[in-house]
Design a protein around this motif. Sequence first.
Motif: not given
Length: 454
Positions: A78-79, A277
Amino acid sequence: MSMTKTFHIAVLAFPFGSHAAALLSLAQRLAASAPPGVVFSFLSTQASNAKIFSKSTHSLIKPYDVWDGVLSEEVTPKSPQQLVEIFLKATPDNFNVIIRKAEAGTGAKVSCFLTDAFLWFADDMAKEKSVPWLAFWVAGASSLSAHVYTDLIRAHSSVANKEENVKIVPGLSAIRVADLPEGVVCGDLESPISKMLQDMVIKLAGATAVAINSFEELEPVATNDLKPILRNVLNIGPSTITVPLLLSKSDDASGCLKWLDNHETGSVVYIGFGNVLVPPPNEIVALAEALDSSKIPFIWSLPDTMRSLLPNGFSEKTKGQGKIVAWAPQLQVLRHPSVGVYVTHCGFNSLMESILCGVALIVRPLLGDNMMNCRLVEEVWKIGIRVKDDKFTKCGTMKALDTIVFSDKGKEMRDNVGILRSLLLESTGPNGSSTQNFKTFSDQLFTTRLTINP
């Protein structure tokens, strides 16, 4: 008045990015000043709690794991955004289950809710139990203002005019529509995250107090504008300095501090993008090529899983110039006299750390409030520079490095960040605004304790 009953504070965290760590820092400060009979139950996901709790966590704070929403049989990767959305679908039921467990564990019903502002449903929980709810906004006043005024901004702005400034909102006159967090004007306005923020704004009016993880003097116009809208808006941060996070050199397993000791004052670039990120692969390459060509000394905090993205031979070629580590004691690195530039995504905690340490910034926004922070850094506070088009290219990055390290403009940025650093230190001093606001906030939290009958 004697107290025989426990005052039980349920602390509910948003378990992504730096949110939970910032809330735990606040809980630590409150625990350190708590009167007798107070206990804290800290609710976050298992992964989050495992990451932020340590032996130094205050003994009054007990972690409880809530379900992250991911089914045990689910194996598809999953992101980060997907994980957030899955978690949001599991709320508030996942928290309600563990609240009952925490009440059983402490032997006391919840007396008060202290939560990340994102978790708007705490308002409903508090009303159901007839107890106060205090909310914590982990970023700055400007980003909170953007969400509070979302409806007004949408009525006067559009995606077609991204370069227009948001002049209609006090404190945001330097912010463009393009700089606003996704979900305000641009992006998916009906996404689970956008909906969460819309619900938050509606519910925040019911909070007994709204604490902001910043200091008054940084964004005075936005802060003062919010005060009549929400109850007890209080800048009580930044947690970077209000809770000591400094490490000794013995904690520096990667040897960053010893390496920095061998470099001249202000000569080193530190690169770090947090743990959520990182820039896309082509930009990692461009950044590496810019560092190689500039010959400026650097420390790069880069997870081992990202090393393969570096250009072939980069590590060996720059061995004498730079140091690449999987983890760096970031605050200690930034505080070191040898560090003069911080390359970052400009998350709010990173921004506060750069101000605390007096280090100018090269910024490449990635998500959330990063765009707004970057705009303020470059256009309002003038303590750093955005990379051209918000993307790392070899040429653009080298130009940014050259500007900060060698030009008069770079010296002005360093002088400006020094001014903000002085304001930050004053605000967190004995008589400073953050110190006084924290006292007010803790009074709001603990005053209701006296209503518990012995």
